[in-house]
Design an enzyme around this catalytic site. Structure first.
Site, PDB file in Angstrom:
ATOM      1  N   GLY A 102     -20.704 -20.009   4.991  1.00  0.00           N
ATOM      2  CA  GLY A 102     -20.343 -18.702   5.541  1.00  0.00           C
ATOM      3  C   GLY A 102     -21.248 -17.623   4.981  1.00  0.00           C
ATOM      4  N   TYR A 120       2.438   8.327   2.653  1.00  0.00           N
ATOM      5  CA  TYR A 120       3.061   8.403   1.318  1.00  0.00           C
ATOM      6  C   TYR A 120       2.335   9.444   0.461  1.00  0.00           C
ATOM      7  CZ  TYR A 120       4.769   6.962  -3.284  1.00  0.00           C
ATOM      8  OH  TYR A 120       5.325   6.947  -4.531  1.00  0.00           O
ATOM      9  N   ASP A 158     -20.499 -14.869   3.381  1.00  0.00           N
ATOM     10  CA  ASP A 158     -20.169 -14.285   2.075  1.00  0.00           C
ATOM     11  C   ASP A 158     -20.755 -15.118   0.929  1.00  0.00           C
ATOM     12  OD1 ASP A 158     -18.696 -12.621   3.641  1.00  0.00           O
ATOM     13  OD2 ASP A 158     -16.765 -13.508   3.144  1.00  0.00           O
TER      14      ASP A 158
END
Ligand code: XMP
Length: 506
Positions: free
Chosen positions: A224, A82, A226
């Site tokens: 986790g 694009y 993160d």
């Protein structure tokens, strides 16, 4: 630091461009496609701009556009897909809509020597994903490559430092895609290799200090990488003003509460058993987005309650960049699914949300986690989604089903570790289906649930392939699940890639 900016026109691969550039060792970030030139010029040491792909047709009324002044700014430009259409259409060329799309691998012939395609041997296998094509280039531009469906597959305007390719160099399927990005970043933009994730730690901490100041913050730890990394960074800056909470939703991994108690000796961790609240919230809910929202809402209720007691104003989330893209938070991208810690949050919240890792990719977070010495049992852990087993149980979630799914998930994880595959794959897990099938166990008929085993390989969670795990390992997983999980008599292996499937089933 030398910087490359990707202007986002909504392509699902937009983030991949910035990832690839960062992998080359140059800082890159994504800004909305219509960012004004004044704002771009404020970026110190901006070396180049990449115009991303996107799903729109340039002549559509609502099609995203860039500030046209970037074409005359003297800043090197690379248009992708694009981005190529935009450059052509806004500079006097022409784009034809929807007549001659190409999807997947195509052979491209290089027509003339160019710095952007330097080092590639014609014909080149390139990965295309477009419906529109450029049919006329602007005056002063040169066509440098063609395919059978796209006679203008790449062009350049040396005088303005503008380059464009119809295909996607950021996708690994394109031969020499990285070389093209290297040609742009180093050859054309003369950017220097100065970036690695660890160099972000200082900046992130400074931001944490500015955003939170002397206020109190709360973080939900999921075990986790993160949320653990976010918690450690915030805790390093604000110390005791961080309230760390682990919510046992009843949808967590096996033995998770014990794991959490041991894993964060330095944090003042509050453990909350909220499984009844979550199962109540999920009663009768079968639609995946509704489930995510119900889980997100229950989490917030728990955090709000703790925050009220502790007089906390800020909720820290371990949200990373890919979570935001898939939740449709970044401008122009469409909503694939609401990650519970981003798009799945209620509209009205008392707590202010702060996401210190929002600009980082998974492997970069892992890099930071390693640098700040988080233990390997956390940094190397497979991703576990925020909604937990709630999205690994297709259909209504009940406590009984959570129990089945938990055991099956644990077996997949154990066997991957046993086969020394755990660190090689992105993730492995089990999904419980809401149907039953007939089996034979101990000479009698059984009518029980099937479990889907899904083991995947991925670099960044945005695209993924199912893992070609040896049959012996799959057989062991299957045998153990049917032997050890009494409610299951059948195990199937998911052989779908992403796209078209997502990793999780919901
Ligand atoms: P999908 O299923 O979207 O998953 O291909 C990509 C990665 O993201 C994880 N995932 C989530 N993580 N909250 C999270 O914290 C969520 O709602 C969520 N949904 C998916 C998924 O496990 C995979 O690693």
């Amino acid at each position: 630091m030398d910087t490359i900016i990707v202007l986002d026109f909504g392509g699902q691969y937009c983030h991949l461009i910035s990832r690839r550039v960062r992998e080359l060792g140059v800082y890159c970030s994504v800004l909305p496609g219509n960012t004004k030139i004044e704002e771009l010029k404020e970026i110190t040491r901006l070396k180049g701009i990449i115009l991303s792909g996107g799903a729109a047709s340039v002549y559509d009324k609502t099609a995203p556009k860039c500030d046209e002044r970037i074409f005359k700014s003297g800043i090197p430009l690379l248009g992708i897909c694009y981005g190529l259409h935009l450059i052509a259409a806004l500079n006097g060329g022409e784009v034809l809509s929807g007549k001659a799309g190409e999807f997947g691998l195509t052979l491209m012939e290089i027509k003339s020597q160019s710095q952007i395609l330097c080092g590639l041997k014609t014909p080149v296998k390139v990965w295309m994903n477009h419906r529109d094509i450029a049919t006329k280039i602007p005056a002063g531009y040169n066509v440098i490559a063609s395919t059978s469906s796209s006679p203008i597959a790449a062009f350049e305007c040396l005088a303005e430092g503008i380059f464009a390719v119809q295909f996607h160099p950021e996708v690994t399927h394109t031969d020499g895609g990285n070389l093209i990005l290297e040609n742009f970043v180093f050859g054309i933009c003369s950017a220097k290799k100065e970036w690695d994730a660890a160099s972000m730690i200082g900046e992130i901490k400074e931001e944490i200090s500015q955003v939170i100041g002397s206020r109190k913050a709360i973080i939900g730890l999921s075990g986790g990488v993160d949320s653990s990394t976010a918690a450690m960074l915030v805790s390093n800056v604000i110390g005791k003003n961080l309230v760390a909470v682990y919510v046992d939703t009843g949808l967590m991994r096996q033995g998770e509460t014990e794991f959490m108690k041991k894993a964060f000796p330095g944090l003042n961790l509050t453990i909350i058993d909220a499984h009844e609240r979550f199962f109540d919230a999920l009663k009768g809910v079968t639609e995946p987005e509704m489930k995510r929202k119900a889980i997100g809402k229950a989490f917030i209720e728990v955090f709000d309650e703790v925050a009220g007691k502790e007089k906390v104003e800020i909720l820290i989330q371990g949200t990373i960049y890919s979570d935001r893209i898939e939740s449709g938070i970044t401008k122009n991208s469409s909503n694939i699914k609401s990650h519970h810690n981003v798009g799945g949050l209620p509209e009205h919240m008392r707590l202010q949300i702060y996401e210190p890792l929002r600009l980082l990719y998974k492997d970069e977070v892992r890099g930071i986690a390693k640098t700040i010495h988080l233990p390997e049992e956390i940094t190397k852990r497979h991703v576990f989604p925020g909604p937990g087993l709630g999205i690994r149980i297709v259909g209504e979630v009940t406590e009984e089903k959570a129990h089945i799914a938990r055991k099956a998930n644990q077996i997949v994880e154990d066997e991957l570790k046993q086969a020394k595959l755990y660190d090689k794959v992105w993730m492995g897990f089990a999904v419980l289906l809401p149907i039953k099938s007939v089996g034979i166990q101990g000479d009698s008929r059984s009518y029980k649930y099937p479990v889907v085993v899904r083991i995947i390989e991925s670099k960044d969670a945005m695209t993924a392939n199912f893992s070609r795990v040896p049959y012996d390992v799959l057989e062991k997983i299957s045998t153990r699940i049917t032997n050890e999980v009494a409610e299951v008599n059948r195990v199937v292996y998911d052989i779908s890639n992403k796209p078209p499937a997502t990793m999780e089933w919901e």
